[in-house]
Design a protein around this motif. Structure first.
Motif, PDB file in Angstrom:
ATOM      1  N   THR A 280       0.851  -1.181   0.000  1.00 29.57           N
ATOM      2  CA  THR A 280       0.000   0.000   0.000  1.00 29.57           C
ATOM      3  C   THR A 280       0.890   1.235   0.000  1.00 29.57           C
ATOM      4  O   THR A 280       2.085   1.163   0.266  1.00 29.57           O
ATOM      5  N   LYS A 281       0.316   2.382  -0.307  1.00 24.94           N
ATOM      6  CA  LYS A 281       1.086   3.631  -0.252  1.00 24.94           C
ATOM      7  C   LYS A 281       1.627   3.864   1.149  1.00 24.94           C
ATOM      8  O   LYS A 281       2.740   4.332   1.328  1.00 24.94           O
ATOM      9  N   HIS A 282       0.834   3.519   2.145  1.00 26.09           N
ATOM     10  CA  HIS A 282       1.269   3.687   3.531  1.00 26.09           C
ATOM     11  C   HIS A 282       2.501   2.823   3.816  1.00 26.09           C
ATOM     12  O   HIS A 282       3.469   3.293   4.421  1.00 26.09           O
ATOM     13  N   GLU A 283       2.478   1.566   3.385  1.00 31.15           N
ATOM     14  CA  GLU A 283       3.627   0.683   3.596  1.00 31.15           C
ATOM     15  C   GLU A 283       4.865   1.211   2.885  1.00 31.15           C
ATOM     16  O   GLU A 283       5.965   1.198   3.444  1.00 31.15           O
ATOM     17  N   ALA A 284       4.690   1.700   1.673  1.00 28.38           N
ATOM     18  CA  ALA A 284       5.826   2.249   0.924  1.00 28.38           C
ATOM     19  C   ALA A 284       6.394   3.477   1.622  1.00 28.38           C
ATOM     20  O   ALA A 284       7.617   3.625   1.735  1.00 28.38           O
ATOM     21  N   LEU A 285       5.524   4.357   2.108  1.00 35.09           N
ATOM     22  CA  LEU A 285       5.987   5.551   2.817  1.00 35.09           C
ATOM     23  C   LEU A 285       6.708   5.188   4.116  1.00 35.09           C
ATOM     24  O   LEU A 285       7.735   5.780   4.446  1.00 35.09           O
ATOM     25  N   MET A 286       6.167   4.216   4.833  1.00 32.65           N
ATOM     26  CA  MET A 286       6.812   3.781   6.075  1.00 32.65           C
ATOM     27  C   MET A 286       8.190   3.185   5.790  1.00 32.65           C
ATOM     28  O   MET A 286       9.144   3.426   6.525  1.00 32.65           O
ATOM     29  N   GLU A 287       8.299   2.414   4.710  1.00 32.77           N
ATOM     30  CA  GLU A 287       9.586   1.828   4.333  1.00 32.77           C
ATOM     31  C   GLU A 287      10.589   2.921   3.964  1.00 32.77           C
ATOM     32  O   GLU A 287      11.749   2.880   4.375  1.00 32.77           O
ATOM     33  N   GLU A 288      10.139   3.907   3.186  1.00 33.72           N
ATOM     34  CA  GLU A 288      11.019   5.008   2.799  1.00 33.72           C
ATOM     35  C   GLU A 288      11.466   5.799   4.023  1.00 33.72           C
ATOM     36  O   GLU A 288      12.635   6.171   4.127  1.00 33.72           O
ATOM     37  N   ARG A 289      10.557   6.053   4.940  1.00 32.00           N
ATOM     38  CA  ARG A 289      10.902   6.787   6.154  1.00 32.00           C
ATOM     39  C   ARG A 289      11.914   6.018   6.999  1.00 32.00           C
ATOM     40  O   ARG A 289      12.888   6.585   7.484  1.00 32.00           O
ATOM     41  N   ALA A 290      11.703   4.717   7.141  1.00 24.63           N
ATOM     42  CA  ALA A 290      12.635   3.888   7.912  1.00 24.63           C
ATOM     43  C   ALA A 290      14.012   3.850   7.255  1.00 24.63           C
ATOM     44  O   ALA A 290      15.034   3.916   7.932  1.00 24.63           O
ATOM     45  N   ALA A 291      14.046   3.766   5.928  1.00 29.49           N
ATOM     46  CA  ALA A 291      15.325   3.752   5.207  1.00 29.49           C
ATOM     47  C   ALA A 291      16.053   5.077   5.374  1.00 29.49           C
ATOM     48  O   ALA A 291      17.274   5.110   5.569  1.00 29.49           O
ATOM     49  N   LYS A 292      15.314   6.183   5.314  1.00 26.80           N
ATOM     50  CA  LYS A 292      15.919   7.501   5.489  1.00 26.80           C
ATOM     51  C   LYS A 292      16.488   7.655   6.890  1.00 26.80           C
ATOM     52  O   LYS A 292      17.612   8.124   7.070  1.00 26.80           O
ATOM     53  N   GLU A 293      15.727   7.250   7.893  1.00 31.37           N
ATOM     54  CA  GLU A 293      16.195   7.334   9.276  1.00 31.37           C
ATOM     55  C   GLU A 293      17.417   6.440   9.499  1.00 31.37           C
ATOM     56  O   GLU A 293      18.363   6.832  10.179  1.00 31.37           O
ATOM     57  N   ALA A 294      17.402   5.254   8.906  1.00 29.89           N
ATOM     58  CA  ALA A 294      18.542   4.345   9.033  1.00 29.89           C
ATOM     59  C   ALA A 294      19.780   4.931   8.365  1.00 29.89           C
ATOM     60  O   ALA A 294      20.889   4.844   8.892  1.00 29.89           O
ATOM     61  N   ALA A 295      19.595   5.549   7.192  1.00 28.58           N
ATOM     62  CA  ALA A 295      20.714   6.155   6.480  1.00 28.58           C
ATOM     63  C   ALA A 295      21.310   7.301   7.290  1.00 28.58           C
ATOM     64  O   ALA A 295      22.527   7.478   7.334  1.00 28.58           O
ATOM     65  N   GLU A 296      20.454   8.082   7.949  1.00 32.41           N
ATOM     66  CA  GLU A 296      20.930   9.180   8.779  1.00 32.41           C
ATOM     67  C   GLU A 296      21.748   8.671   9.963  1.00 32.41           C
ATOM     68  O   GLU A 296      22.667   9.339  10.418  1.00 32.41           O
ATOM     69  N   LYS A 297      21.417   7.480  10.435  1.00 29.54           N
ATOM     70  CA  LYS A 297      22.148   6.875  11.554  1.00 29.54           C
ATOM     71  C   LYS A 297      23.319   6.024  11.079  1.00 29.54           C
ATOM     72  O   LYS A 297      24.039   5.465  11.888  1.00 29.54           O
ATOM     73  N   GLY A 298      23.475   5.890   9.750  1.00 29.53           N
ATOM     74  CA  GLY A 298      24.567   5.093   9.201  1.00 29.53           C
ATOM     75  C   GLY A 298      24.304   3.607   9.188  1.00 29.53           C
ATOM     76  O   GLY A 298      25.208   2.795   9.080  1.00 29.53           O
ATOM     77  N   ILE A 299      23.042   3.219   9.265  1.00 29.19           N
ATOM     78  CA  ILE A 299      22.659   1.804   9.257  1.00 29.19           C
ATOM     79  C   ILE A 299      22.239   1.426   7.846  1.00 29.19           C
ATOM     80  O   ILE A 299      21.420   2.099   7.233  1.00 29.19           O
ATOM     81  N   VAL A 300      22.814   0.351   7.330  1.00 34.36           N
ATOM     82  CA  VAL A 300      22.449  -0.125   5.998  1.00 34.36           C
ATOM     83  C   VAL A 300      21.503  -1.289   6.157  1.00 34.36           C
ATOM     84  O   VAL A 300      21.799  -2.253   6.851  1.00 34.36           O
ATOM     85  N   LYS A 301      20.357  -1.201   5.505  1.00 32.94           N
ATOM     86  CA  LYS A 301      19.346  -2.250   5.583  1.00 32.94           C
ATOM     87  C   LYS A 301      19.065  -2.751   4.184  1.00 32.94           C
ATOM     88  O   LYS A 301      18.711  -1.983   3.311  1.00 32.94           O
ATOM     89  N   ASP A 302      19.240  -4.067   3.957  1.00 28.74           N
ATOM     90  CA  ASP A 302      19.096  -4.596   2.608  1.00 28.74           C
ATOM     91  C   ASP A 302      17.843  -5.423   2.398  1.00 28.74           C
ATOM     92  O   ASP A 302      17.669  -6.031   1.367  1.00 28.74           O
ATOM     93  N   SER A 303      16.958  -5.471   3.366  1.00 30.53           N
ATOM     94  CA  SER A 303      15.715  -6.207   3.178  1.00 30.53           C
ATOM     95  C   SER A 303      14.565  -5.429   3.771  1.00 30.53           C
ATOM     96  O   SER A 303      14.742  -4.503   4.539  1.00 30.53           O
ATOM     97  N   VAL A 304      13.378  -5.845   3.426  1.00 23.73           N
ATOM     98  CA  VAL A 304      12.162  -5.180   3.866  1.00 23.73           C
ATOM     99  C   VAL A 304      11.484  -6.003   4.952  1.00 23.73           C
ATOM    100  O   VAL A 304      11.370  -7.205   4.832  1.00 23.73           O
ATOM    101  N   ASP A 305      11.048  -5.335   6.015  1.00 22.95           N
ATOM    102  CA  ASP A 305      10.263  -6.016   7.051  1.00 22.95           C
ATOM    103  C   ASP A 305       8.794  -5.802   6.727  1.00 22.95           C
ATOM    104  O   ASP A 305       8.357  -4.685   6.518  1.00 22.95           O
ATOM    105  N   TRP A 306       8.037  -6.882   6.656  1.00 19.60           N
ATOM    106  CA  TRP A 306       6.610  -6.806   6.334  1.00 19.60           C
ATOM    107  C   TRP A 306       5.797  -7.181   7.550  1.00 19.60           C
ATOM    108  O   TRP A 306       5.194  -8.217   7.623  1.00 19.60           O
ATOM    109  N   ASP A 307       5.792  -6.320   8.521  1.00 21.10           N
ATOM    110  CA  ASP A 307       5.036  -6.600   9.757  1.00 21.10           C
ATOM    111  C   ASP A 307       3.612  -6.160   9.638  1.00 21.10           C
ATOM    112  O   ASP A 307       3.241  -5.265   9.021  1.00 21.10           O
TER     113      ASP A 307
END
Length: 91
Positions: A64-91
């Protein structure tokens, strides 16, 4: 036991779409004729759909658009903290 055999078969069949470690997540329900397979990325999912269509009846669940936005937000926050995430969590 039958569910475990079906899960093992699906894991073997879809292993190559699981990313660097070959890991995929397979969920098989008891007494069902379907399974959910989670792969490493959208690109791997598209490849799996094409290559496995002759062997299994496959469909792709869309986010859903919500899931995509949440994933993008989590990736951005992780990048700001220097964390590399290579998979998607589908909770």
């Amino acid at each position: 036991p039958e569910v475990d055999l079906r899960r093992a078969e699906m894991e073997r069949a879809f292993r190559k779409y699981g990313g660097p470690n070959g890991a995929v997540f397979v969920s098989v329900q008891k007494d069902s004729t379907f399974a959910f397979v989670e792969v490493a990325s959208e690109q791997q999912a598209d490849l799996a759909l094409v290559e496995m269509a002759g062997r299994y009846r496959v469909n792709k669940a869309r986010r859903t658009k919500h899931e995509a936005l949440m994933e993008e937000r989590a990736a951005k926050e992780a990048a700001e903290k220097g964390i590399v995430k290579d998979s998607v969590d589908w909770d």
